[in-house]
Design an enzyme around this catalytic site. Structure first.
Site, PDB file in Angstrom:
ATOM      1  N   ASP A 199       1.931  -4.524  14.082  1.00 35.16           N
ATOM      2  CA  ASP A 199       2.942  -4.668  13.040  1.00 35.16           C
ATOM      3  C   ASP A 199       2.846  -6.124  12.599  1.00 35.16           C
ATOM      4  O   ASP A 199       1.881  -6.824  12.944  1.00 35.16           O
ATOM      5  CB  ASP A 199       4.347  -4.317  13.578  1.00 35.16           C
ATOM      6  CG  ASP A 199       5.349  -4.107  12.440  1.00 35.16           C
ATOM      7  OD1 ASP A 199       5.283  -3.063  11.775  1.00 35.16           O
ATOM      8  OD2 ASP A 199       6.174  -4.992  12.186  1.00 35.16           O
ATOM      9  N   ASN A 221       9.462  -2.300   5.872  1.00 37.09           N
ATOM     10  CA  ASN A 221      10.524  -1.602   6.594  1.00 37.09           C
ATOM     11  C   ASN A 221      11.881  -2.232   6.314  1.00 37.09           C
ATOM     12  O   ASN A 221      11.986  -3.452   6.177  1.00 37.09           O
ATOM     13  CB  ASN A 221      10.256  -1.670   8.101  1.00 37.09           C
ATOM     14  CG  ASN A 221       9.111  -0.777   8.513  1.00 37.09           C
ATOM     15  OD1 ASN A 221       9.066   0.391   8.149  1.00 37.09           O
ATOM     16  ND2 ASN A 221       8.169  -1.310   9.269  1.00 37.09           N
ATOM     17  N   LYS A 239      10.382   8.010  10.472  1.00 31.98           N
ATOM     18  CA  LYS A 239       9.052   8.000   9.865  1.00 31.98           C
ATOM     19  C   LYS A 239       8.153   9.056  10.515  1.00 31.98           C
ATOM     20  O   LYS A 239       7.443   9.788   9.834  1.00 31.98           O
ATOM     21  CB  LYS A 239       8.443   6.606  10.066  1.00 31.98           C
ATOM     22  CG  LYS A 239       7.285   6.332   9.174  1.00 31.98           C
ATOM     23  CD  LYS A 239       6.675   4.997   9.478  1.00 31.98           C
ATOM     24  CE  LYS A 239       7.657   3.850   9.318  1.00 31.98           C
ATOM     25  NZ  LYS A 239       6.980   2.559   9.457  1.00 31.98           N
ATOM     26  N   GLY A 245       3.785  -9.171  -1.247  1.00 34.67           N
ATOM     27  CA  GLY A 245       3.000  -9.049  -0.015  1.00 34.67           C
ATOM     28  C   GLY A 245       1.586  -8.583  -0.303  1.00 34.67           C
ATOM     29  O   GLY A 245       1.379  -7.526  -0.910  1.00 34.67           O
ATOM     30  N   GLY A 292      -0.771  -8.395   2.248  1.00 36.26           N
ATOM     31  CA  GLY A 292      -1.338  -8.249   3.595  1.00 36.26           C
ATOM     32  C   GLY A 292      -2.089  -6.939   3.722  1.00 36.26           C
ATOM     33  O   GLY A 292      -2.667  -6.434   2.751  1.00 36.26           O
ATOM     34  N   LYS A 331       9.705   0.932  19.199  1.00 41.00           N
ATOM     35  CA  LYS A 331       9.184  -0.297  18.596  1.00 41.00           C
ATOM     36  C   LYS A 331       9.240  -1.401  19.635  1.00 41.00           C
ATOM     37  O   LYS A 331      10.080  -1.371  20.540  1.00 41.00           O
ATOM     38  CB  LYS A 331      10.054  -0.679  17.391  1.00 41.00           C
ATOM     39  CG  LYS A 331       9.399  -1.606  16.405  1.00 41.00           C
ATOM     40  CD  LYS A 331       8.590  -0.887  15.359  1.00 41.00           C
ATOM     41  CE  LYS A 331       7.909  -1.856  14.416  1.00 41.00           C
ATOM     42  NZ  LYS A 331       7.192  -1.177  13.331  1.00 41.00           N
ATOM     43  N   THR A 350      -1.191   3.698   5.216  1.00 40.04           N
ATOM     44  CA  THR A 350       0.163   3.469   4.692  1.00 40.04           C
ATOM     45  C   THR A 350       0.100   3.269   3.176  1.00 40.04           C
ATOM     46  O   THR A 350       0.881   3.848   2.420  1.00 40.04           O
ATOM     47  CB  THR A 350       0.784   2.227   5.366  1.00 40.04           C
ATOM     48  OG1 THR A 350       0.769   2.424   6.769  1.00 40.04           O
ATOM     49  CG2 THR A 350       2.207   2.000   4.907  1.00 40.04           C
ATOM     50  N   VAL A 370      -1.131  -3.800   4.012  1.00 39.03           N
ATOM     51  CA  VAL A 370      -0.688  -2.714   3.132  1.00 39.03           C
ATOM     52  C   VAL A 370      -0.791  -3.136   1.664  1.00 39.03           C
ATOM     53  O   VAL A 370      -1.376  -2.428   0.831  1.00 39.03           O
ATOM     54  CB  VAL A 370       0.779  -2.307   3.446  1.00 39.03           C
ATOM     55  CG1 VAL A 370       1.261  -1.243   2.475  1.00 39.03           C
ATOM     56  CG2 VAL A 370       0.909  -1.821   4.888  1.00 39.03           C
ATOM     57  N   GLY A 371      -0.235  -4.304   1.341  1.00 37.12           N
ATOM     58  CA  GLY A 371      -0.148  -4.746  -0.057  1.00 37.12           C
ATOM     59  C   GLY A 371      -1.515  -4.901  -0.711  1.00 37.12           C
ATOM     60  O   GLY A 371      -1.708  -4.507  -1.868  1.00 37.12           O
TER      61      GLY A 371
END
Ligand code: NAD
Length: 339
Positions: A125, A260, A80, A182, A184, A92, A153, A186-187
């Site tokens: 995350d 992801n 990424k 989703g 959240g 991560k 994102t 991003v969604g």
């Protein structure tokens, strides 16, 4: 506090360096009896700079399940960050949610970061909010705690969805039906961007509160975003949702989302391709967050950031064109390009 380099050690019955997902530089483990912290940090690559990537707080059935997740996610971060063309490597962190998230636990995680002395910088995350990272940031310099990456994102995915709908279906967003899993960070932002452009949106989330917070008019709540008839499905919740059995009942023509590691294993890609469903790999289009996270340190202004986010859509389009010209999936088209 126990702090271990477990890269080449047999630990909890697993030799990390023999793990099928392993091609990493370093793996570290930290355990703190007082706060209950149990955490792994994986440094996949520091070739381009210090490793960056979010920290995930999640329930894992076994230690090995957590190790597998962090190995896969950290490799994805290298890809990424390369896709976003930023001077950072991939890493991560995961925290096993055996004990509830607490101030003590997050402070212990900060100590874990301090032990690594800047070879890895963390961000949020799943299960870790910006507020959590800001708390961690009071005890360590090794976090990005000034930006919520979700909206960046979402913007990169939005541009990619726009080009994918045009490329494969000759459709504009306003004439399209999009199914989202989703709602959240991003969604919900993606739903807003698509909704503002006039798309018809179906959205699924296990959290009713998140669904109620969506204010876009043309949104319909559904039980199952995967089976919903639509032009494009955008997975923005958990990974591993596409399996040999789940892809039998998909209602979409294109898949392009932020979650992801959406494929349970890479072979699912060829099954999707044979079914005529065009899968745009997450790693190609969900790098907007790292562009947003690093904007201050790289001194990029808002106009440059917008250009960088548009570039995500442009790269996605180039990959789709290459894949089509060579009769291959987009995942095959980008294979080897990102690492
Ligand atoms: P989030 O925690 O803010 O939101 C995730 C949402 O998914 C939540 O509302 C949750 O209730 C929902 N959810 C969980 N399981 C579900 C299920 N089985 N079915 C339907 N909904 C479910 O996370 P986020 O930051 O929005 O990230 C979403 C995905 O995108 C994750 O896979 C994350 O790793 C990935 N991602 C996020 C970013 C970012 O900038 N936040 C960047 C790249 C990738």
């Amino acid at each position: 506090m126990k702090f271990l380099d477990i890269t080449d050690t047999l630990f909890n019955g697993v030799q990390a360096s023999s793990h099928i997902e392993f091609d990493h530089e370093k793996i570290f483990y930290c355990e703190d009896d007082i706060s209950g912290l149990k955490s792994i940090i994986a440094i996949h690559s520091s070739k381009s700079g210090p490793a960056i990537g979010g920290c995930r707080f999640r329930q894992y059935q076994t230690y090995e399940e957590g190790l597998t997740d962090v190995l896969r996610l950290s490799r994805g971060m290298t890809e990424k960050n390369n896709a976003a063309d930023i001077p950072f490597g991939g890493g991560k962190a995961i925290i096993f949610s055996d004990k509830p998230k607490s101030t003590e636990l997050l402070v212990a995680f900060a100590s874990f970061l301090n032990q690594l002395e800047g070879i890895y910088y963390s961000a949020e995350d799943m299960g870790i909010s910006l507020e959590d990272i800001q708390l961690v940031g009071k005890h360590t310099p090794y976090v990005f705690d000034n930006v919520d990456p979700g909206s960046y994102t979402a913007k990169g995915i939005f541009y990619s969805i726009q080009v994918a709908l045009k490329f494969y279906l000759q459709k504009d967003i306003k004439d399209s039906i999009i199914s989202l899993q989703g709602a959240g960070s991003v969604g919900s932002e993606l739903a807003k961007l698509l909704g503002d452009m006039g798309a018809t949106i179906y959205v699924q989330d296990i959290d009713q509160v998140k669904l109620q917070q969506l204010s876009t008019e043309n949104i319909h709540i559904v039980e199952n975003a995967l089976t919903q008839e639509c032009d494009l499905l955008s997975p923005c919740a958990v990974g591993g949702i596409f399996t040999e059995s789940s892809i039998q009942n998909l209602g979409c023509k294109i898949i392009a989302g932020g979650a992801n590691n959406q494929l349970l294993n890479p072979s699912i890609d060829s099954h999707l391709y044979k079914k005529g469903i065009r899968y745009i790999p997450d790693v190609l289009i969900n790098s907007g967050g790292v562009i947003g996270l690093t904007k201050d340190i790289l001194k990029r202004n808002d106009l440059q950031i917008e250009d960088d986010l548009k570039l995500i859509g442009k790269r996605a389009l180039d990959s789709m064109s290459f894949a089509k010209a060579n009769n291959m999936s987009v995942l095959e088209a980008i294979d080897g390009l990102l690492i």
